[in-house]
Design a protein around this motif. Structure first.
Motif, PDB file in Angstrom:
ATOM      1  N   SER A  62     -11.880   7.297  -9.485  1.00 55.12           N
ATOM      2  CA  SER A  62     -11.078   6.772  -8.371  1.00 55.12           C
ATOM      3  C   SER A  62      -9.581   6.744  -8.679  1.00 55.12           C
ATOM      4  O   SER A  62      -8.764   6.543  -7.786  1.00 55.12           O
ATOM      5  CB  SER A  62     -11.552   5.365  -8.000  1.00 55.12           C
TER       6      SER A  62
ATOM      7  N   SER B  63      -1.847  -4.942   2.016  1.00 56.92           N
ATOM      8  CA  SER B  63      -2.111  -3.930   3.060  1.00 56.92           C
ATOM      9  C   SER B  63      -1.054  -3.966   4.146  1.00 56.92           C
ATOM     10  O   SER B  63      -0.202  -4.842   4.165  1.00 56.92           O
ATOM     11  CB  SER B  63      -3.487  -4.170   3.663  1.00 56.92           C
TER      12      SER B  63
ATOM     13  N   VAL C  10      -1.903  -5.396  -4.544  1.00 53.09           N
ATOM     14  CA  VAL C  10      -1.469  -4.407  -3.560  1.00 53.09           C
ATOM     15  C   VAL C  10      -1.767  -4.965  -2.170  1.00 53.09           C
ATOM     16  O   VAL C  10      -2.920  -5.216  -1.827  1.00 53.09           O
ATOM     17  CB  VAL C  10      -2.191  -3.062  -3.750  1.00 53.09           C
TER      18      VAL C  10
ATOM     19  N   ARG D  54      -3.852   9.863  -9.057  1.00 51.04           N
ATOM     20  CA  ARG D  54      -2.930   8.790  -8.658  1.00 51.04           C
ATOM     21  C   ARG D  54      -2.315   8.080  -9.861  1.00 51.04           C
ATOM     22  O   ARG D  54      -1.169   7.640  -9.811  1.00 51.04           O
ATOM     23  CB  ARG D  54      -3.666   7.755  -7.800  1.00 51.04           C
TER      24      ARG D  54
ATOM     25  N   SER E 117       0.562   5.763  -5.233  1.00 51.36           N
ATOM     26  CA  SER E 117      -0.326   5.712  -4.059  1.00 51.36           C
ATOM     27  C   SER E 117      -1.311   4.555  -4.162  1.00 51.36           C
ATOM     28  O   SER E 117      -2.514   4.714  -3.957  1.00 51.36           O
ATOM     29  CB  SER E 117      -1.089   7.033  -3.920  1.00 51.36           C
TER      30      SER E 117
ATOM     31  N   LYS F 148      -3.542   1.286  -3.578  1.00 58.70           N
ATOM     32  CA  LYS F 148      -4.356   0.821  -2.460  1.00 58.70           C
ATOM     33  C   LYS F 148      -4.728  -0.641  -2.696  1.00 58.70           C
ATOM     34  O   LYS F 148      -4.734  -1.101  -3.851  1.00 58.70           O
ATOM     35  CB  LYS F 148      -5.640   1.642  -2.379  1.00 58.70           C
ATOM     36  N   PRO F 149      -5.093  -1.368  -1.643  1.00 59.01           N
ATOM     37  CA  PRO F 149      -5.536  -2.755  -1.853  1.00 59.01           C
ATOM     38  C   PRO F 149      -6.702  -2.861  -2.833  1.00 59.01           C
ATOM     39  O   PRO F 149      -6.802  -3.853  -3.574  1.00 59.01           O
ATOM     40  CB  PRO F 149      -5.942  -3.186  -0.443  1.00 59.01           C
ATOM     41  N   ASP F 150      -7.563  -1.837  -2.894  1.00 59.89           N
ATOM     42  CA  ASP F 150      -8.691  -1.858  -3.848  1.00 59.89           C
ATOM     43  C   ASP F 150      -8.229  -1.788  -5.298  1.00 59.89           C
ATOM     44  O   ASP F 150      -9.028  -2.019  -6.206  1.00 59.89           O
ATOM     45  CB  ASP F 150      -9.641  -0.687  -3.577  1.00 59.89           C
ATOM     46  N   ASP F 151      -6.977  -1.446  -5.528  1.00 55.45           N
ATOM     47  CA  ASP F 151      -6.445  -1.427  -6.897  1.00 55.45           C
ATOM     48  C   ASP F 151      -6.021  -2.813  -7.363  1.00 55.45           C
ATOM     49  O   ASP F 151      -5.642  -2.980  -8.527  1.00 55.45           O
ATOM     50  CB  ASP F 151      -5.239  -0.476  -6.980  1.00 55.45           C
TER      51      ASP F 151
ATOM     52  N   THR G 150       0.837  -1.202   0.000  1.00 53.62           N
ATOM     53  CA  THR G 150       0.000   0.000   0.000  1.00 53.62           C
ATOM     54  C   THR G 150       0.874   1.255   0.000  1.00 53.62           C
ATOM     55  O   THR G 150       1.841   1.349   0.753  1.00 53.62           O
ATOM     56  CB  THR G 150      -0.908   0.010   1.228  1.00 53.62           C
ATOM     57  N   GLY G 151       0.520   2.179  -0.896  1.00 55.69           N
ATOM     58  CA  GLY G 151       1.292   3.409  -1.023  1.00 55.69           C
ATOM     59  C   GLY G 151       2.396   3.342  -2.052  1.00 55.69           C
ATOM     60  O   GLY G 151       3.008   4.369  -2.384  1.00 55.69           O
TER      61      GLY G 151
END
Length: 119
Positions: free
Chosen positions: A62, A119, A117, A66, A84, A86-89, A14-15
């Protein structure tokens, strides 16, 4: 038959950041828009970003701020810089190209590259 060859997927925290690349090969035809879609497990495929031959871009809400899409027309290649993350990516990312074959516009997609991704 046009082939879209993707690369650059992988595992990132993440990130973190990743850069995807996609080259369109085996075509003597003109390529209009190029871009990326993605499909997460259990979800429908969604459009991530598009870029026209002249460089105009659009992004899913979304991803704005980024992700950055770019292309090299001389190489028939499109890129997606993802920051950046995220796990949702987490998803399989598919390259897209609209090829003009004898004045007919045809869509093509690559085989997909996995982005995970953690967490």
């Amino acid at each position: 038959q046009v082939q879209l060859v993707e690369s650059g997927g992988g595992l990132v925290r993440t990130g973190g950041s990743l850069r995807l690349s996609c080259a369109a090969t085996r075509t003597a035809f003109s390529i209009n828009a190029m871009g990326w879609d993605r499909q997460a497990p259990g979800k429908q495929r969604e459009q991530v970003a598009r870029i026209t031959r002249t460089g105009s871009t659009n992004y899913a809400d979304s991803m704005k701020g980024r992700f950055t899409i770019s292309r090299d027309n001389a190489k028939n290649t499109v890129y997606l810089q993802m920051n950046s993350l995220k796990p949702d990516d987490t998803a399989v990312y598919y390259c897209y190209a609209e090829v003009v074959e004898y004045e007919v516009k045809r869509p093509y997609w690559g085989q997909g590259t996995q982005v995970t991704v953690s967490s």
